[in-house]
Design an enzyme around this catalytic site. Structure first.
Site, PDB file in Angstrom:
ATOM      1  N   THR A 201       0.816  -1.226   0.000  1.00 23.96           N
ATOM      2  CA  THR A 201       0.000   0.000   0.000  1.00 23.96           C
ATOM      3  C   THR A 201       0.849   1.276   0.000  1.00 23.96           C
ATOM      4  O   THR A 201       0.339   2.362   0.229  1.00 23.96           O
ATOM      5  CB  THR A 201      -0.977   0.083   1.197  1.00 23.96           C
ATOM      6  OG1 THR A 201      -0.212   0.325   2.386  1.00 23.96           O
ATOM      7  CG2 THR A 201      -1.820  -1.161   1.353  1.00 23.96           C
ATOM      8  N   ARG A 202       2.131   1.121  -0.226  1.00 21.93           N
ATOM      9  CA  ARG A 202       3.040   2.285  -0.331  1.00 21.93           C
ATOM     10  C   ARG A 202       3.208   3.053   0.976  1.00 21.93           C
ATOM     11  O   ARG A 202       3.808   4.122   0.991  1.00 21.93           O
ATOM     12  CB  ARG A 202       2.575   3.277  -1.411  1.00 21.93           C
ATOM     13  CG  ARG A 202       2.981   2.984  -2.858  1.00 21.93           C
ATOM     14  CD  ARG A 202       3.281   1.583  -3.117  1.00 21.93           C
ATOM     15  NE  ARG A 202       3.704   1.351  -4.495  1.00 21.93           N
ATOM     16  CZ  ARG A 202       3.683   0.164  -5.065  1.00 21.93           C
ATOM     17  NH1 ARG A 202       3.251  -0.901  -4.414  1.00 21.93           N
ATOM     18  NH2 ARG A 202       4.115   0.002  -6.280  1.00 21.93           N
ATOM     19  N   LEU A 203       2.669   2.537   2.093  1.00 22.18           N
ATOM     20  CA  LEU A 203       2.936   3.222   3.370  1.00 22.18           C
ATOM     21  C   LEU A 203       4.260   2.695   3.918  1.00 22.18           C
ATOM     22  O   LEU A 203       4.314   2.002   4.931  1.00 22.18           O
ATOM     23  CB  LEU A 203       1.787   2.988   4.357  1.00 22.18           C
ATOM     24  CG  LEU A 203       0.567   3.859   4.098  1.00 22.18           C
ATOM     25  CD1 LEU A 203      -0.512   3.605   5.129  1.00 22.18           C
ATOM     26  CD2 LEU A 203       0.948   5.349   4.091  1.00 22.18           C
TER      27      LEU A 203
END
Ligand SMILES: Cc1cc2nc3c(=O)[nH]c(=O)nc-3n(C[C@H](O)[C@H](O)[C@H](O)COP(=O)(O)O)c2cc1C
Length: 223
Positions: A201-203
């Site tokens: 999720t690119r976090l």
């Protein structure tokens, strides 16, 4: 005129659909070592165990006298208590940049582990004895290349080959060469690290260590 437009060729390559899945484990602040060198060692341990190609390869950024940044891969050879070392030609472009501005950046990227380590530091030359000790540990062929190559200078293949032949002739009775005066190590004293762990999720998890009053301050950065 812009040389790329002048050629009138489509040289671009669309990489927007190349997406990686970041499935590696989460990085919690509680799991981090207080000492960033311990953290670096533990990440290196894993990179070494993971059997990666060039686990100690780092992109070294220097800045030339016009303020133009340059970067190239070097191999980190030691992790010390306050920095790391690498070896090169003291007359190469990178060395000339460092003579003028010892501030450097280093970037380690272990793509199989979705990990990046960004480093800021200040370089100084190692002592001649330290460079000599490492040079003596290198295979003869690497020693000959280091001797024969005027790194970063314009050359042609014949000049290079005849330079290698000359070095072989000059030292034909030796099975190890002395370290040439124009070759040696640098110690990069580190004042900032960033450990980056890719996450779904690119976090992504990013933790910066920076020195304040001789203490390492750890801060999470937004991805
Ligand atoms: C995997 C890899 C490892 C390298 N290791 C070194 C190194 O430890 N020292 C070095 O001087 N150049 C190394 N090089 C070559 C440099 O990237 C670069 O071509 C060379 O140092 C000249 O850079 P400069 O002209 O900016 O000084 C390596 C290149 C690669 C791809």
């Amino acid at each position: 005129m812009d040389q790329y437009r002048a050629s009138n060729k489509r040289i671009g390559m669309d990489l927007k659909n190349v997406r990686a899945e970041y499935l590696q484990q989460e990085l919690h602040v509680d799991d981090l070592h207080q000492d960033p060198f311990e953290q670096l060692r533990s990440w290196f341990d894993l990179a070494l165990k993971a059997n990666l190609n060039y686990p100690n390869a780092a992109d070294l950024a220097t800045v030339d006298h016009e303020g133009q940044p340059h970067s190239r891969i070097i191999l980190i050879k030691d992790i010390l208590d306050d920095g790391v070392t690498f070896f090169t030609n003291y007359e190469s472009d990178k060395a000339l940049h460092i003579d003028n501005n010892p501030k450097v950046g280093l970037n380690l990227f272990w793509k199989e582990l979705d990990r990046q380590v960004r480093i800021l530091g200040q370089s100084r030359k190692l002592s001649q004895a330290e460079s000599e000790a490492y040079f003596q540990s290198r295979p003869l062929e690497s020693q000959i290349s280091a001797f024969a190559s005027k790194q970063s200078r314009v050359t042609d293949k014949n000049t290079l080959l005849s330079s290698v032949a000359n070095v072989r002739m000059q030292f034909q009775d030796l099975d190890k060469l002395p370290c040439p005066p124009y070759w040696g190590g640098y110690h990069v004293k580190i004042h900032q690290f960033e450990f980056w762990q890719g996450r779904p999720t690119r976090l992504h998890d990013r933790f910066r260590y920076r020195l304040e009053n001789f203490q390492w301050i750890i801060e999470r950065l937004a991805p």
